[in-house]
Design an enzyme around this catalytic site. Structure first.
Site: not given
Length: 490
Positions: A34, A42, A67, A72, A434, A438, A454
């Protein structure tokens, strides 16, 4: 084809046969009979195995002459979770390309940010993804163009440049190659959700892999929202998160809606809307939202690993789809981390609001309660910061960090080396493990950070009957384990 490659192709074909959305964005398949390429989920009839080819990226499938499937929309899948985990050249390059660096600075600029030659960058990307940086950026531009064509009334010529194309001719060629139609025909197809440009913004569906614990991430952002640049409105299950964005070509206001768990329990996207002063910033703004909401994570890989721990496992099972929120702006997040040292989350938000009011750049016009952009690093580096009522040592730390961000000593862009950045942060007076951890977790999107000092983490570990050493078994997903611990104590 090697036995190893054949084995993995058969695994991929099984995912295609079962329409498994977990693999959307992890690979693409094309159908030789195709001439189209699709995402694994899909809904079309599964093609014969002999007609199927597999590609590691949409750009590789496009480069092979296929292409995009109109059913989908393989260009709208979540990004590969691999780029969140990987800290090598390819992972850093993919994050920078997604942020629009190739469009703004070219391949030379991309290579300079990575510290490699353009030849090395092209070779490694082509080896792993089947496409070089130019082709990968081109695929992203095509996706941006489709969004603008189908959701705004921008003229086609303006759409071409807003999507990052250097010429209308190249824009037309790309749309024909990728979507097998002209830009005008692509615009005419879907007429629902068509916006009116700046007046209504650009409506978007931000794809992710289910499950997605939206309540957790909206709770997290709501507790930390800074008046002036952020707001969260509405009751749980119907909240809207809005914030201002500083972008390469202008500014923006982003809105993301919390999905209604009753209406769409297993939905695969978040509804969003972007108001941009310059449409060229669309791709960058989308990527920043994706990082903030951790939309490219693989929840199955995370849960599959963490649930195996007998102590953490019940919490993981009870809260499927927990995410590790990133940041819409790395430099902003770093400043907020310093402001939050040794004080509560609400106190840190109040302090940040004072900073925004004193040093933030006002928007041209307020947008509801959103009035400012977060202060830039150069402004804060020379600011007295007397309004904050902080100890002198903390103000010095904030100015030192801002100066390091402004002069490039500390880099927090999507392609920054995480180890180098953490070392640079720890070298700054007043920044400890810390704060550096973070920042690494949120600003750089590292999925494997743990913060043993923490307070919330300590309480969470105690509630599980575990010690800090348990975290070694949670690699490479310790950031997600950390959020489970935080939620365990709320």
């Amino acid at each position: 084809m090697s036995d190893h490659a054949s084995f993995w192709d058969e695994r991929r074909y099984q995912a295609v046969r079962s329409k498994d959305a977990r693999f959307d964005g992890e690979f693409f398949f094309a159908v030789s009979s195709t001439g189209i390429y699709c995402r694994p989920s899909c809904p079309a009839v599964t093609p014969k195995r002999s007609n199927v080819r597999f590609y590691p990226s949409a750009a590789a499938a496009q480069g092979a002459g296929y292409r995009a499937c109109r059913r989908c929309r393989p260009d709208a899948v979540p990004g590969s979770a691999e780029w969140n985990v990987r800290a090598d050249l390819v992972g850093r390059a993919m994050r920078l390309i997604a942020d629009g660096v190739v469009d703004r600075e070219g391949v030379t600029g991309l290579a300079a940010r990575l510290g490699y030659s353009t030849r090395q960058v092209h070779r490694q990307l082509t080896e792993e993804l089947g496409a070089g940086p130019v082709a990968l950026a081109r695929a992203q531009r095509a996706h941006t163009a489709r969004i603008l064509l189908q959701t705004t009334d921008l003229p086609v010529t303006e759409t071409a440049f807003a999507a990052g194309f250097a010429s209308v001719r190249r824009f037309n060629e790309t749309i024909r190659e990728v979507y097998a139609c002209t830009p005008s025909a692509l615009r005419d197809r879907p007429r629902a959700n068509r916006g009116g440009g700046e007046a209504t913004g650009v409506p978007l569906r931000l794809a992710h892999r289910a499950p997605y614990d939206a309540r957790q991430i909206f709770d997290f952002l709501q507790r930390r929202a800074i008046p002036g640049i952020e707001e969260v409105t509405g009751p749980p299950g119907h909240r809207r998160y809005r914030r201002t964005l500083r972008l390469p070509h202008g500014t923006g206001v982003a809105e993301v809606r919390e999905p209604d768990p009753a209406a769409r329990r297993h939905g695969a996207w978040l509804e969003s809307r972007l108001h941009l002063t310059d449409p060229r910033d669309l791709s960058t703004a989308v990527q920043r939202l994706r990082r903030l909401f951790d939309l490219d994570a693989d929840p199955h890989a995370v849960a599959g690993h963490l649930a195996a721990d007998p102590r953490l496992g019940p919490a993981v099972t009870a809260r499927p789809g927990i995410r590790s929120p990133g940041a819409a702006d790395g430099e902003e997040l770093a400043v907020r981390a310093v402001l939050g040292q040794q004080i509560s989350v609400p106190a840190a938000a109040r302090l940040a609001a004072v900073l925004v009011a004193a040093y933030g750049k006002p928007l041209p016009a307020p947008d509801g309660t959103l009035t400012h952009l977060f202060p830039d690093a150069a402004t804060l580096a020379g600011a007295p910061l007397d309004e904050l009522g902080m100890p002198d040592s903390r103000r010095r730390t904030l100015r030192t960090l801002a100066a390091a961000l402004a002069d490039g000593t500390v880099r927090l862009d999507p392609g920054a080396d995480r180890d180098d950045t953490e070392r640079a942060l720890l070298a700054l007076p007043g920044l400890g493990p810390w704060t550096a951890g973070y920042i690494r977790m949120r600003a750089l999107g590292d999925p494997d950070v743990f913060l043993p000092s923490d307070a919330g983490v300590r309480h969470g570990l105690a509630a599980l009957g575990a010690g800090p050493d348990a975290a070694e078994g949670w690699r490479p997903w310790r950031s997600y384990a950390l959020h489970h611990l935080w939620n365990h104590t709320i």
